[in-house]
Design a protein around this motif. Structure first.
Motif, short mmCIF file in Angstrom:
data_model
loop_
_atom_site.label_atom_id
_atom_site.label_comp_id
_atom_site.label_asym_id
_atom_site.label_seq_id
_atom_site.Cartn_x
_atom_site.Cartn_y
_atom_site.Cartn_z
N MET A 8 0.84 -1.20 0.00
CA MET A 8 0.00 0.00 0.00
C MET A 8 0.87 1.24 0.00
N PHE A 21 -3.15 0.44 -3.82
CA PHE A 21 -2.72 -0.93 -3.50
C PHE A 21 -2.23 -1.57 -4.79
N GLN A 63 -8.61 -1.82 1.72
CA GLN A 63 -7.78 -2.89 1.17
C GLN A 63 -8.63 -3.86 0.35
N LEU A 69 -1.60 -7.47 3.49
CA LEU A 69 -0.71 -6.32 3.37
C LEU A 69 0.69 -6.70 3.86
#
Length: 330
Positions: A8, A21, A63, A69
């Motif tokens: 990110m 992202f 997200q 992540l």
């Protein structure tokens, strides 16, 4: 459902907060699809550290599904001067998000975005001016960017201030070695009022530096039209920027060179910088090594590149420019 690794990036700019992202497999490639978003102004706080924290917290809620992540990179204006402890902020965010976090000054992200992550030199010429160079090891080499009080030579503020200074001395019939700035004086009066009104138009508003810097666009337009006084100022600004570029090159930066920032939108300014670099290139061990690079890459593009490097643990930190931290393993 199999979870995919993703990184990110967030860019906290003067006109808003943007983020993206991208799959960790992309390794910063602009050719690989990414998910971009903009954050509402409600997430902007008076305190920059709070803004960065709030933007990060909110971004994570956006997200994409079925992703894990693996790293975060955040680019922000003013991070070195408006955040008391940037490294501590990176540590805090790494702890709360559970993944490595890198925070950089916007000039670092702009550098990476302009050159697509390749080594080289980028002069970011806007209200202020900072030149950053990198070599094949990723080390950062800095010239300038220390603010308007004693630096920022060649910046929008410098150009605007030079124009006003020469115009007011001309109005007061004080001899100078420069071309007579008839057009600059008229343009300044059109923007700020009569000379006696300039202090009230500039000083009381808290954004005097920005107001003066905005006048640089007018100076560049006059230079492009052939006004000799404006052209003198633009050429002098270009010589300052060229000197910073040459300084970075002499200290080991690769000689792929680009310009970015509001002042660099002026073609007359960019042409003047190229001429000035050519004139100063004799100071380099290989005067013909300079290669100019044209790019539309943004700080958000650069932040994505840095997010991938953060995930790969290859990001380079630098005092005053880049800070990185990983979550503490228990």
């Amino acid at each position: 459902m199999t979870s995919r690794a993703a990184v990110m990036a967030i860019d906290v700019g003067g006109s808003g907060i943007r983020g993206a992202f991208q799959s960790a497999d992309a390794r910063g490639s602009a050719d690989v699809a990414r998910t971009e978003y903009e954050l509402d102004a409600a997430y902007t706080h008076t305190d920059l550290a709070d803004t960065i924290t709030g933007a990060t917290t909110t971004a994570i809620t956006l997200q994409p599904p079925a992703t894990t992540l693996t790293a975060i990179a955040i680019s922000s204006r003013g991070v070195a001067s408006l955040v008391a402890q940037p490294h501590a902020l990176a540590q805090q965010l790494a702890h709360t998000t559970g993944c490595p976090v890198t925070i950089v000054a916007d000039a670092v992200a702009a550098h990476e975005g302009c050159l697509g992550g390749m080594p080289g030199i980028v002069s970011a010429v806007g209200t202020g001016c900072i030149t950053l160079g990198t070599n094949t090891n990723g080390s950062l080499i800095r010239a300038g960017g220390w603010g308007p009080l004693y630096d920022d030579h060649g910046s929008g503020f410098w150009i605007g201030a030079q124009a006003l200074s020469r115009a007011v001395r001309f109005a007061e019939e004080i001899p100078t070695p420069h071309a007579e700035p008839h057009a600059l004086l008229h343009a300044a009066e059109a923007r700020f009022g009569a000379v006696d009104d300039w202090p009230a138009a500039i000083y009381p508003h808290g954004d005097g530096v920005s107001r003066i810097a905005a006048f640089a666009a007018t100076v560049a337009e006059l230079a492009a039209s052939g006004d000799s006084a404006a052209r003198e100022i633009v050429d002098e600004a270009a010589e300052h920027v060229a000197a910073a570029i040459i300084s970075c090159a002499r200290r080991g930066a690769a000689t792929r060179v680009a310009l970015t920032g509001g002042v660099a939108r002026s073609q007359v300014f960019c042409d003047a910088v190229e001429r000035a670099v050519l004139a100063q290139a004799h100071l380099l061990s290989d005067p013909e090594s300079v290669q100019w690079h044209r790019s539309t890459g943004t700080p958000l593009d650069g932040a994505l590149i840095l997010a991938h490097r953060t995930a790969q643990q290859t990001v380079t930190t630098h005092p005053g420019l880049a800070w990185s931290s990983s979550p503490t393993r228990r």
